[in-house]
Write a protein that holds these residues in place. Structure first.
Motif, PDB file in Angstrom:
ATOM      1  N   VAL A  79       0.864  -1.177   0.000  1.00 44.85           N
ATOM      2  CA  VAL A  79       0.000   0.000   0.000  1.00 44.85           C
ATOM      3  C   VAL A  79       0.902   1.229   0.000  1.00 44.85           C
ATOM      4  CG1 VAL A  79      -1.790   1.288   1.228  1.00 44.85           C
ATOM      5  CG2 VAL A  79      -1.823  -1.220   1.258  1.00 44.85           C
ATOM      6  N   ILE A  90       0.043   7.570  -9.382  1.00 44.03           N
ATOM      7  CA  ILE A  90      -0.832   6.491  -8.924  1.00 44.03           C
ATOM      8  C   ILE A  90      -0.819   5.355  -9.948  1.00 44.03           C
ATOM      9  CG2 ILE A  90      -3.224   5.856  -8.392  1.00 44.03           C
ATOM     10  CD1 ILE A  90      -3.566   8.825  -7.408  1.00 44.03           C
ATOM     11  N   GLN A  91      -0.947   5.721 -11.202  1.00 39.09           N
ATOM     12  CA  GLN A  91      -0.958   4.725 -12.275  1.00 39.09           C
ATOM     13  C   GLN A  91       0.377   3.979 -12.332  1.00 39.09           C
ATOM     14  OE1 GLN A  91      -2.033   6.478 -16.030  1.00 39.09           O
ATOM     15  NE2 GLN A  91      -2.622   4.521 -16.896  1.00 39.09           N
ATOM     16  N   ALA A  93       2.511   3.461  -9.904  1.00 38.69           N
ATOM     17  CA  ALA A  93       2.616   2.573  -8.738  1.00 38.69           C
ATOM     18  C   ALA A  93       1.767   1.315  -8.932  1.00 38.69           C
ATOM     19  CB  ALA A  93       2.178   3.316  -7.480  1.00 38.69           C
ATOM     20  N   MET A  94       0.547   1.479  -9.403  1.00 41.60           N
ATOM     21  CA  MET A  94      -0.348   0.335  -9.587  1.00 41.60           C
ATOM     22  C   MET A  94       0.171  -0.600 -10.684  1.00 41.60           C
ATOM     23  SD  MET A  94      -2.377   0.978  -7.149  1.00 41.60           S
ATOM     24  CE  MET A  94      -3.896   0.051  -7.191  1.00 41.60           C
ATOM     25  N   GLU A  95       0.686  -0.018 -11.759  1.00 43.46           N
ATOM     26  CA  GLU A  95       1.232  -0.831 -12.852  1.00 43.46           C
ATOM     27  C   GLU A  95       2.497  -1.567 -12.420  1.00 43.46           C
ATOM     28  OE1 GLU A  95       1.661   1.853 -16.154  1.00 43.46           O
ATOM     29  OE2 GLU A  95      -0.507   1.859 -16.557  1.00 43.46           O
ATOM     30  N   ALA A  98       1.788  -2.188  -7.020  1.00 46.84           N
ATOM     31  CA  ALA A  98       1.161  -1.778  -5.759  1.00 46.84           C
ATOM     32  C   ALA A  98      -0.274  -2.309  -5.725  1.00 46.84           C
ATOM     33  CB  ALA A  98       1.151  -0.261  -5.629  1.00 46.84           C
ATOM     34  N   ASP A  99      -0.742  -2.632  -4.539  1.00 47.29           N
ATOM     35  CA  ASP A  99      -2.103  -3.140  -4.376  1.00 47.29           C
ATOM     36  C   ASP A  99      -3.107  -2.025  -4.084  1.00 47.29           C
ATOM     37  OD1 ASP A  99      -1.781  -6.202  -4.401  1.00 47.29           O
ATOM     38  OD2 ASP A  99      -0.189  -5.521  -3.062  1.00 47.29           O
ATOM     39  N   GLU A 100      -2.629  -0.950  -3.448  1.00 45.79           N
ATOM     40  CA  GLU A 100      -3.513   0.162  -3.082  1.00 45.79           C
ATOM     41  C   GLU A 100      -2.673   1.415  -2.923  1.00 45.79           C
ATOM     42  OE1 GLU A 100      -6.260   1.839  -3.156  1.00 45.79           O
ATOM     43  OE2 GLU A 100      -7.406   0.001  -3.116  1.00 45.79           O
ATOM     44  N   TYR A 101      -3.339   2.557  -2.781  1.00 49.92           N
ATOM     45  CA  TYR A 101      -2.658   3.853  -2.757  1.00 49.92           C
ATOM     46  C   TYR A 101      -3.383   4.774  -1.786  1.00 49.92           C
ATOM     47  CZ  TYR A 101       0.358   7.260  -5.162  1.00 49.92           C
ATOM     48  OH  TYR A 101       1.335   8.157  -5.483  1.00 49.92           O
ATOM     49  N   LYS A 114      -8.593   1.056   3.474  1.00 51.73           N
ATOM     50  CA  LYS A 114      -7.708   0.525   2.428  1.00 51.73           C
ATOM     51  C   LYS A 114      -7.270  -0.897   2.757  1.00 51.73           C
ATOM     52  CE  LYS A 114      -7.556   4.055  -0.366  1.00 51.73           C
ATOM     53  NZ  LYS A 114      -7.978   4.025  -1.754  1.00 51.73           N
ATOM     54  N   VAL A 118      -8.054  -4.471   0.483  1.00 49.57           N
ATOM     55  CA  VAL A 118      -7.069  -5.439  -0.020  1.00 49.57           C
ATOM     56  C   VAL A 118      -7.129  -6.756   0.738  1.00 49.57           C
ATOM     57  CG1 VAL A 118      -5.507  -3.719  -1.010  1.00 49.57           C
ATOM     58  CG2 VAL A 118      -5.183  -4.466   1.357  1.00 49.57           C
TER      59      VAL A 118
END
Length: 123
Positions: A79, A90-91, A93-95, A98-101, A114, A118
């Protein structure tokens, strides 16, 4: 017991996160940068990582990529918790895995929500 590694160069953020996570029944570990965090993960992977982006020595993205490459590293919930709030960060990190932000500043409600999303804690 579930464990969460809190990785942030701010002692205050680590202290606040630690208090909240311990109230949520997590065992907590702390690291002030990605390098220290990676060394801890090499010894024993946590259930989750609450991860800052901007840190000295090794930033959050570098840490996450290295940690994900460890045996079992893909199973750790990551996270991101950072002031980087534009959509491109954010994009990215997710790509990158990362599972959440979470945006700073955060509070107990945000962190709990959060971690529920998850699957780390039940509602």
């Amino acid at each position: 017991m579930k464990s969460c590694l809190i990785v942030d160069d701010s002692k205050v953020i680590r202290m606040v996160a630690k208090k909240i996570l311990q109230e949520l029944q997590f065992e907590t570990l702390e690291a002030e940068d990605g390098h220290v965090a990676l060394e801890l993960c090499k010894r024993k992977l946590p259930t989750a990582v609450l991860l800052d982006w901007n840190m000295p020595v090794m930033n959050g993205m570098e840490f996450m990529r290295e940690m994900r490459a460890l045996p079992g590293g893909k199973d750790v919930i990551v996270v991101f918790c950072t002031t980087e709030n534009d959509i491109s960060h954010i994009q990215e990190a997710m790509e990158a895995g990362a599972d959440e932000y979470i945006m700073k500043p955060f509070d107990s409600e945000i962190l709990q929500a959060k971690f529920q999303q998850v699957g780390l804690i039940e509602e």
